[in-house]
Structures are given as C-alpha cells and as structure tokens.
Scaffold this motif. Structure first.
Motif, short mmCIF file in Angstrom:
data_model
loop_
_atom_site.label_atom_id
_atom_site.label_comp_id
_atom_site.label_asym_id
_atom_site.label_seq_id
_atom_site.Cartn_x
_atom_site.Cartn_y
_atom_site.Cartn_z
N LEU A 1 -0.17 10.59 -1.75
CA LEU A 1 -0.13 9.15 -1.52
C LEU A 1 0.34 8.18 -2.38
O LEU A 1 0.11 8.47 -3.62
CB LEU A 1 -1.26 8.09 -1.00
N GLN A 2 1.45 7.78 -1.84
CA GLN A 2 1.84 5.87 -3.72
C GLN A 2 2.28 5.03 -2.56
O GLN A 2 1.93 5.36 -1.41
CB GLN A 2 2.61 7.12 -4.27
N ASP A 3 2.42 4.32 -3.69
CA ASP A 3 2.86 2.93 -2.39
C ASP A 3 3.75 1.80 -2.99
O ASP A 3 4.05 1.27 -2.82
CB ASP A 3 1.48 2.36 -2.38
N ASN B 1 -2.94 2.76 -3.03
CA ASN B 1 -2.65 4.41 -4.17
C ASN B 1 -1.47 4.89 -4.68
O ASN B 1 -0.24 4.37 -4.00
CB ASN B 1 -2.60 5.63 -2.81
N LYS B 2 -1.36 4.96 -5.91
CA LYS B 2 -0.75 4.84 -6.87
C LYS B 2 0.18 5.97 -6.94
O LYS B 2 1.24 5.88 -7.62
CB LYS B 2 -1.19 4.36 -8.64
N SER C 1 3.77 4.07 -12.68
CA SER C 1 2.46 3.63 -12.16
C SER C 1 1.48 4.74 -11.67
O SER C 1 1.78 5.81 -10.28
CB SER C 1 2.40 2.10 -10.66
N GLY C 2 0.10 4.90 -11.70
CA GLY C 2 -0.89 5.70 -11.04
C GLY C 2 -0.55 6.86 -12.38
O GLY C 2 -1.42 7.97 -11.78
N PHE D 1 -8.44 -1.90 -4.68
CA PHE D 1 -8.89 -1.89 -3.77
C PHE D 1 -10.54 -2.58 -4.05
O PHE D 1 -10.99 -2.39 -4.93
CB PHE D 1 -9.27 0.04 -3.27
#
Lengths: 388, 388, 388, 388
Positions: free
Chosen positions: B162-164, B270-271, C328-329, A309
């Motif tokens: 939330l992930q993507d 959002n990872k 990731s994340g 972001f």
C-alpha cells in the motif's frame, strides 16, 4: 404502559451471557424510557438453564421456547440459539406480537432470511439483529467522520476477521462446524461481522468473488452445544467438518468502492482480530477489535510534514456512547458493544422507531453471505442482484 | 580472469541510484571473490546522465545503450529502464555474452518474459531479476523458519503493498501510469513484489481471480521520466491513465495454501506498506517493509499462557546478512536490501551458479501478473496453467 | 585550496567502520564544496589495521597516531579510539592545525574535556563531537517543531537508552567496562547520547540527582579491544567491572523543564532503545531509535475528538536530510545518522563555520556526566554550576 | 449467618460509580460464598445522592455518614470520599465492627495512615485498600511469572503514570488540586498506583529521591467536588494549586532492584498511561493500562534468533480471572479491575482471611508517598526507614 420491558431469552450459552450482561448494565450507564427486566431464560437442558438463570439474574426458566413466546407478560424475545433455529423462533415471536432481537447471522440461509424480514416488516414490531461491533465507540466515530465527509469518497476497504481457536485438530466438532446447524463457518460466524461493518460504513455490496477453504476436514465428535472453548472429550469417533475454515472474497460496492474480505479461524496468533482499514479521497481509518477503543485516522489534508495516522483513544466525552462510561483513557471492553446496542434497542422500543441494524440489515448481510457461498461453489463472480 | 566486474548500467533514475549505491557499498560490508566497478552509465539525456555518473561514481557515460552492450570491457549489464525496454535490452545483453540484472517486473508482457527467460537459459550467463525485498534479513529469516518447518504446512497468506503517492489528482501522468511503457500499474510496480515474496516463502501460485480499478482516469500530462515524486508542471493538458490504481486478487497455491493480495497507490497514510502475514499449522509470521528489520513470529506450540507474537529485531549476528552490518538493534534500511542482493549476484558470478531470483522467477511472476490482468478483463478465475 | 579533505582516522573498530562508511557515502547523497578522501587509517595492530583499511577503502595505514597528526597532507583527524585517548589525540591534532572530529563522550573526565574545549576554541579549527543521533531526520524535525513553538514551552522529558548486551555474565571485561579506559559505563556510553538529545531539543541541564548501579561486579577478562559483541575467550580469570551497568537520574533544566534519564545495558529485550518523550504546553513528541524514521507527534490544539499521537514517517522531502535519500516510506538506518553528520561537518569545513555539536557541546555533556557521577558518589543533588 | 453482605458506600462520584458497578457485576462473573447488596449510598447533597442511588441500584440513601456506620444492617463500609475523610471514616467503621474498603491513597498523610493500619489490625475486620490495577489479569499474570522465577532476580523497573487532563489552564481548582483535601497531587492520585504495582511485583522500596513540580500555579476556583472532567464555571476568581502537577523519583528496593517513577497530569497525548517495564536476570515484562489486556514478555533464554518481546493477550482461560469473562481475545476494560478486586474482597469476607492489598499495603504506600514528598522538600535522598 409499563416502563419495564420483560425479556424472554431463548438460548443460554456464550451469547446468552453477553446479552444478559448488557440488559443488566445498560440502565447503570444510560437513562432510557424503558428498563429491561430479565424475566424468562429458556433452554432445553433444565438444570443448565436454571443455573444460568441464577448466575445472570433471570426470574424464571422455561424449557419450551414456544411457551415463552406465548407468554403475554413477555415484551421482547431475544434469540441467542444456533443459527438454524433463528427463523422459526423469530417469526413465531413477531407473529405473537413481540419485539425481537436476534443473533447474527439472521438465518441459516437466504430463504429463511427473506421470510424473516418480510414478517418483521409486516409486524410493525421492533426487529433488531445483533451486530454488536457497530457499537464500539471507535466504529461509531468512524461512521461520523465518513458521514461528515472527512474521508471524502470511499475507495477501498480491507477487512479481516482472524481467529485461531480451530488450529488444534483435536478441537471437537461443535455446532459451529456443522452446516445443518450453522449455515456457513468462518464466513457466517465472523465474516458476517466484517460485512456488517462494511455496509454500515461504506454502503451496499453489489458483487463478490470468493474462495472458501476447509483446512481440517474431520474432527472428533464432541459436545455439540459448546461455546468457543470446547475441549476434546473422550470420544474417538470422527465427524465431517461441513463448513469453511476460512472465507476470502473480493467485493464491489454500489458507490464504486472495492474491497478485500477475509475471515479465518486458523490465523495463529490472532485471537479476535476483527479489523478494517478504509481509504477515501481525503483520508483513511483503521480499527482493530483487539484494541477496540482506538481508532487510527489519517488526513491527506494535514500540514505537510505532519501527515501520519493519529491514534485516537475514543474514550473522550465527544466520542459516541463514551460519555456514559469512564473518564478519558479508562477503556471499555467487548461487553460494552452489547450495552450500547441495547441502549439503542430500548430507545427504539420507547420511541417506536426501528433501531439499526434491523432485519433489513440482516437480510442484506445474508444476501452477501449467500452470494459469497455461491461464488465459491460456482467459481465465479456473483452479483448480489442475482441472488435476490 | 580479473577480480573486477565492470558494470554497464542502462537507466539513471530512482532504481539507478539504488543499484549504484549497492555496488559501491557491497564490498564495504561483504567479502566477495569479484568486486564491482561502476564503469559506464547510460541514458539518452547526456547532461543528466553525466551528472548522475558524477554523483554516483561511474567512470564514463554513454547515450546509446547498444554501445554499452557491445563494449567488450563490460561484464554485467544492469537494466533500470522503464519496463517496455527490459526485453530488448536484456536479450541483446545476454546474446552479447554479458551477465544481466534486470529491474522488475521482468517485462512489459508475458510474451516478452517468455522470450527473455528462454534466452537467459540458453545463454549460460547470470540473469537475475531485482526483487530486492527478498533480501531484507527479516524476510530471509522468515524463509529459514518456514524451510525448517517451524510454521508447519502453510495455509494462508495476506499480502498488501500500500502506497499513497497517487492520491493527488494533480500528480502528473508519468511513465508509471502509461500502459505502453509500464504494462500494468500498481499490479506490476508493487504487486509484483508481493507475488515474489509469496513465491519465495510459500511456493507457486496456480489460480487467481482479480479486481483492478483506476480511481483517477485522467491526469495532467507531465515529465514522463520522473520518479515517484514528480511534481505537476504548468501543463494543463490532460491524458488518460491506462493502468490500474489498485489491484486486488485471491490466489490458490500449488501446496494448498490460499491468499489475498492487494496493491494500491491510493491507500492514504501508507507510504511504503509492503506487508504480509503468513499462517501455518504451527505458527505465523508478519512483516512490514516500513519497519523492515522486525519480524513478528507466533508459535502455537509455545507454553500455554505465554503464546503471542514475538517482535524480533532481525539485526542479530544469527540473522541472515545481518552480521555484515552493525551491532544488534542498529537498524539498516531500504538500500541494504539491494546491497544483500548484489552480494548474492557477485557470489553467483564468482561461483558460476545462478543466484535467485532469476529470470525463471521473473517469468513465473509475469505469468501471475498476466493471469491477474486477464482475470480482471474476463471477470473470472484464471489458472496460471492456461496462460503458460 | 583543494576540494578534497584528507582524513586521518585513529581507531578502526565499530566506530571506525561507521565513520568510514559515512565518508564514503556522504558525497553520493549530498553535494558539498569539499569531498572526503580516506587517506590514512591508524591502529596499533598493523595486520588488523591493514585489513580494515582494505575493507573500508583507506589509501594507507599507520601504527603511530602521532605520525598521522604530523602528516601535512592530512586535513581532518577523526578520533574513534577508546575514551581515555581522546584528549591527548584531539589536543595534539588541533595544535597541529588539523580539523578534528571526536567520538563521544568528549573525554575520560571533566578535566580533560575542559582542556580540549579550550584548545579547540583557541585553535580556530573545526572541532566536532560525534553525537550522531541528533542527525536522524525525525530528531531534526522534532527540533524544528520545538523551535517553531509547535509544542509550546517544554515541561517534561523522559529519556531512556536501553540495551541488553551485558546480561550474559560470561560476556568478557572489554574496555567499555574499565573505568580507566572508558570513564563511566552505561552513563557515558549511551546516557551521553540521551543528554545530547535533551540539550539539543530542550536546553541546558542545571541540576541532577542520580543512582548508578553495577549488577555484575566481576567478569571474565577478555580481549579488551572488542566491540559490542565480544565473545568469551578461554580465559577463566575474573576481573572487576569498574563502571556502572545502569545509570538513572532526575534533572532540572535552565528553562524550567524537568526530566528523568535512564541508561542501562541490562534491560532485556531492548536492543538499542534510545527513546525520548517530550511534553510541552501545546503538545508532545516521542522518538525511538529502533524505529528511527518515525516521529510521534501530539497536538493539544487538534480538533476535539481527533486528538491523538500522529505517527509520522520522516522520509518525506520536507523532512530534514530526507530528500537526499529515497522516496517517502523507503526507510534509512543507523548509518545514515553519520552520513548526515558528515554532511554538516564538510559544510562547516567548506564555510569555515563551526558545525554543531562541537566541543562546547561535548564539554557541557561531560559536565552533566560528571555531575551525575558525583551525585551518585555523594548521594545528593548536584548543580552543574558547582562542577564547572 | 446470612449469605448477603450489605454495603454502605460513602461518596458517590467517579469512584462511587466504579465500585457500585463492581458490586453489581461481580456475582454475574464469579461464584462467591457471600453476595453484595447495595444497601445505602451516602452523600451530603441529598438530591444528587438520591439520583446516584437510583442510577446504580442502591436501596436507600443517607446524608450523614455516621448513621451509615452505626446502622447494624450494614456489613461493609466502602469509602470513596476525598482523601482527607478516609481516616476518620475508616477508623469509625472498623471500630463499629464493619469491614472496610477504602479508596487510595489510604490517608491524607502518614500520621493518619499509621493510625488506620493500627485500628484495622486490632479490629480483626477485613480492611482492604482499592489499588484496583493489581487486578488486571495481565498484571496478575506478571506477578505469577515473577513469583515462578521466570524473570530471575529483578534488577530494574521504570514506571510512569501519565495523564494530560490538567493541561488546560482553564481547568478549575477541584479538590484534587487542594492539599488540604487530597494530600498530594499527581503523586498520591496516580503515582500511588505505580508504587502499589511496584510493591506488588518487586517488593518494598527502601530509599527515594524526588522532584515535584507544579506547572500551573493558579487556576479558576470551581466546583470542588467534580470528577476528572470538571468544566470551568463562570467564576473568574483564581486560587492556588497547592499540590504537585508532576512527581518524579528514583527508588531503591529492598531486594537490590532500582527504578524510576514518574506521574504527571501534563503529558499531552497520554490519557491514562499507567505503564511499567520490569527487567530481571532472565527476562522482562511491559504493561500499559491503555491496552490493559496485553502483557509483553521477553525471555533471554529463548532460542537464539527468536528472542523478542511476545505480546500476550491475557484473555486466555489460563490467565488470572480471565476465565470468568469472555473467550480469548474478547477484551475486558477498566471496570473489570474493580470486579476482580471485589471478588477477592468477598472471598476474604467469606473465608475470614484478609485479602490483599490491605491497610498494611496502604500504609507502606503512604510511607513511600511521604518520603517522596519529604525528599522533594529537603532536596535529598530519603530512607523509608526514617519516616516510619
């Protein structure tokens, strides 16, 4: 035709102050064909309205709103009264040939809103609804990014409008807590803003399912005309809170997007948390009114390893409305959303084109509010089609 | 009785790695009566499972899970397979007198979960479900604050996960996208975590209404056993995505609280955005897995003028589990949630008391998952009571 | 030649724990030609060292460090003692033909550091200094971006390392507050890390001017060997604090960049605030150890209107070291910086190439520390050249 | 005596706009004994000044500033010209018996500032300097917290003022880059604000050591009177940049505190990054102009486990100046710092008491600027005493 637009404003509390400031300051920042004149301020309490008129720079006051609407010198009626008065006033003003700007939500209920939109449409006058948050430069820039396809097809939105000013059980029963005067609670007061932002950025909502809750069901009766910061009076009498303290709903959009919406005045620590996150095929945006100059933007197509972001301070010359103000990084605030809105209003009056958001937007918004309320009463999904 | 607990782990992908690391490291940080021994790693692909066993330090491998369960030397069966295998394996293990820890969601469906809980209850063995995020020190501290009444009665929660990682349409059809193997999509995979956190912190959910959506309905078929980062193969064949990409629902709690829940794998940027905000009568808390050491806390009762969310780095000695690790401000990460969980698991085995979350938690969670799914199919509110 | 590297570790407090964990876990995440064996843990207090050895998995203990160095089975000496012991131990170990890894700062003073670097150079053995923060994936990625020219020529750096664990005047006089044992205070303990990061990312420092301050000049004498969280004992005797509580300096770099540096243990609310911002011709980066997985990156060349710091979660496969861990994340923490460092150390031992940072880095760092200290004493700018 | 104060403003660029807006809006928000009248706007370019007067609401214009000062109808002279003109104008105005408000820095150099302060002192007129950032409610509240002892004795400050509008080498040589007109570069333009905030919150600075750097030494000559956003013209002629692009210094305060200061216009991604963190015995505060409504506050004495920076939105009624504006969470912006300042100015005129910051503050600030510049030229520490 004169270059001045004489304004008759009905109501003189919180929104009266915000609108007055906007009229005063708009010409300082923007060049418009017409300029506003703060002609008449109207309210029932003569002493209070006179004081407000002095503070804000109105030329005269009036206690009977009908006289303001009848006054041939008035070009534009600005309605900043509690919600139950919007319809009668707006209709009378439009029928008297005045332009109208009306605070949100458009009306106390759907029936009134339908009538208002019809009258506005037939009148040929400018009829605007005051969804001011659209006019934050960061929101306008978000709109531009979406319209340019930078986020791709929109899939999801999560919108919250969180405040906490009703947490104190001693806070009195102001008009904003009385269904007869306000229609709904958090839903119409702040949820209506989230709905407007979603409609502006994504499109029409088609179906909703909701959950409305009143956490504190009785409050001390107090001065019903106070603003957000009413203090408890000596009164020990209790009255019923007849509107929602929090309103939650799920929504489907015409274009296939889905979303969650929540408005609450009981979310401790959130002072004015009007926020949204929108996810599209190609990226996402986030906005928060409490840091309203910032827009967070994510692009899935950014270089691998450098995705994240971006926090954009929408105060650059390239950002909508921003060049009227200060150099980059010198932030603007809440009141400037009204100034930008008034800019569009005056351009509309000058060009004889209807600026957005208009009474159609107000009506569409009211349809959603109505469907959300009905969904809560009926414990079921509600299609916007069925409430039309 | 030996002080060592021999572990038989079935499955060797992402969760296998996380659990193995946790067993290896738990004794480094904590003193427990029993210590874990990585005895047998089980998987169908002999070559792959041998490699994993070497990497992670298992003593031996096996390709037939039933043999692991039958092995008298094994004390604890750890199930990290895809969801459709949980029930059969857990039941067999419990019936064979083994302790069991099972990945979430408990089962492929409610029917299986009911059976699993029943068997666990009757077995008298330890049966834990791996909702690891409860074990972040910040979450445990949130629990403590709520239990002490520091937030007062809880009124609202907004939980998102939330992930993507599914945004790319070329991402292949892994087992996590196949209803027969996984049950539900985002809902069961990540939404189940949000449900567990809400149940842990607030209490039981009684009613839900939901909206499930699949944004990309066909994907290239690929290696079905890949983890989160499966890459497209050469395959050009397409298969159906049979689970939800995003799951949204509203919820009512037994104690009167209400909430919004959303899980999505399409929220760009959002990872691993497992987040919640909880609002009570006296204050609020916020948490975000991506900065999992931090807890934001707001107290309505703070001195006037000094009210605001405090950002607390839950790495002080006073914070749960934190004293086992590093000095204040030296953060821990994802894997430590598993280490803390294993600590509780081993204390439970040692003390012969059932640690939480257990199969009852797993079942309650599955009931909510089931009700959410049913609500979506039936387009209506669903009471958890009716699915029991 | 064996594939195992037998480690003899001298010291068993905070850093001993961090290094031990790193040796244990490195092979879990990375494949290296050689694998670490926790052979001997050495400390003067037999009971304590035995306990630590049990907790951390060492095979044996020793109370005389010279015996560890003489032990032919030991391949690598890891020095995690207070600073005044580094030189003697490292030199002895190198002369005994061992590889050495030494905690920072390299030595008690510049004279020792010069000698250590000389011995290391001549020894032909691996000699590494443990500046672990270089090994955060976000920092390594920052290095990559700079080396690729993505930020252009570097112009400015502002580096702070802020902690607050000495604010309590009752905190006792540990060895970290005694000049004879530690050399300098905040400067050498945490400022040395900032210097290392600046040297790693920007290049050599040529000139400094400084201001060192001791806010609390007397403290209760206490257990001198405690870690960061020493508690006051019953002792009411007071002793002199002989090192700096805060160290501030301005710096010029060889390549023309300039910077501010500050280290303090009195910056309330900052738990482990190792932070830097670097500005170049084409962009900027920001990093904060307390959210160590994140890197903020700004590109001046981004599209007009869309310029802003990107917040990048450096847990993608593309980020240095990150692919060894979790999807990731799923964040890693403090201890993983040591694991990554040990990975490089073992690759270096395997390939017989000197990994960085080495004793030359340690010496360069010590030169800066020395110049900063001298600048403070002499109240003047100090060129690094003049202290060489 | 009239209740109106007639204002003669000299200069009509960026600061002219900001001051004009402040005079227009102050009475809308505050009740003061005297009210401002925008009487005369003065500038050399008749056409431009007439346009500005129309936009901002001045009654008349003038091209000769001496005539404005001589005008008996003018009560207050507002000086918003480039720095080299401040002294002559302010002195003439004060000697003509006018009140004066002057933009910062007070003068082109220390000599002028000394004279200005002397004249102001003897004149008995109001003489204010426009350090507007003091007047952010969050900064005023910080001052209150410090004065009440909530932070204890102040030990450290780190102040940065970071912008990036000079990164483009094509940006022309405006007056802000010309020593003859502006005195110093980033130092006097933005560093002066940091110094004022530090003096306001902590106290007098006694010693400094500095490092000033000019990164881009030649620029296209351009329109010398442009504001911050001057665009390159067709001119290909190059001129020398004669001021600093970045100014770094260390400082000692009278009360024993120490600090780092940095101002730069080359810190990519920082648009208007006027920030400080102050650490005291009992707590810390942080502020950032880009989110100017927020104050972060840390109290060491908070309950164990619940220590952390609180993020306070200083828009509550209790916060200084805030009750004049909007409800809690409805933020104000850059321009409101000037409105608050004008409020104090008019109260001062009304009460015949000198508001702060005054010309003594301007002089003290100029002494620090001078010492910082001298320190840079002489490469040594500089005591403020020696420049007096």
């Amino acid at each position: 035709m004169s270059n001045q637009i004489n304004i008759g404003m009905i109501g003189y509390k919180f929104m009266g102050k915000a609108h007055s400031l906007a009229y005063r300051n708009m010409p300082f920042y923007f060049k418009t064909g017409k300029t506003p004149v703060l002609k008449t301020l109207c309210g029932r309490n003569e002493q209070e309205v006179k004081q407000a008129a002095t503070n804000w720079g109105f030329q005269q006051t009036e206690t009977d709103w009908k006289k303001v609407i009848e006054d041939p010198e008035i070009d534009l009626i600005d309605i900043v009264t509690p919600n139950h008065l919007h319809a009668e006033m707006a209709i009378a003003a439009l029928e008297a040939g005045k332009h109208v700007i009306c605070e949100k939500p458009l009306a106390l209920n759907l029936e009134q809103a339908i009538k208002m939109e019809e009258v506005a449409r037939k009148s040929g006058k400018i009829a605007m609804i005051c969804h001011n948050y659209r006019f934050a430069p960061a929101v306008q820039y978000a709109k531009k990014l979406i319209d340019e396809g930078k986020l791709g097809k929109i899939r999801q939105v999560r919108a919250t409008y969180l405040q906490d000013w009703l947490m104190d059980p001693e806070f009195p029963l102001t008009w904003r807590l009385d269904k007869e005067v306000t229609g709904t609670g958090a839903l119409g007061d702040i949820g209506a803003h989230s709905i407007d932002l979603a409609r502006f950025l994504i499109g029409e909502i088609t179906d909703v399912v909701s959950l409305l809750e009143t956490f504190i069901k009785e409050r001390p009766t107090g001065d019903m005309v106070q603003g957000l910061s009413a203090k408890k009076n000596q009164n020990t009498e209790m009255g019923q809170v007849t509107v929602d303290d929090a309103a939650l709903f799920l929504a489907k959009f015409e274009n296939g997007a889905i979303g969650t919406f929540e408005s609450s005045r009981f979310a401790g620590g959130n002072k004015n948390g009007n926020r949204f996150e929108i996810n599209g095929e190609k990226g996402s945006i986030k906005w928060d009114l409490e840091n309203m100059n910032l827009l967070e933007v994510y692009f899935e197509g950014d270089e691998e390893g450098l995705k994240g972001f971006r926090t954009i301070n929408c105060t650059e010359e390239i950002h909508p409305y921003a060049s009227a103000y200060w150099p980059s990084g010198h932030i603007i605030g809440y009141e400037h959303t009204f100034i930008n809105l008034v800019k569009d209003l005056f351009d509309g009056i000058d060009n004889q084109t209807q600026p957005k958001p208009d009474f159609i937007d107000g009506l569409r918004n009211q349809e959603v509010l109505h469907a959300v309320e009905q969904s809560s009463l009926e414990n079921s999904w509600k299609s916007i089609d069925t409430v039309r």
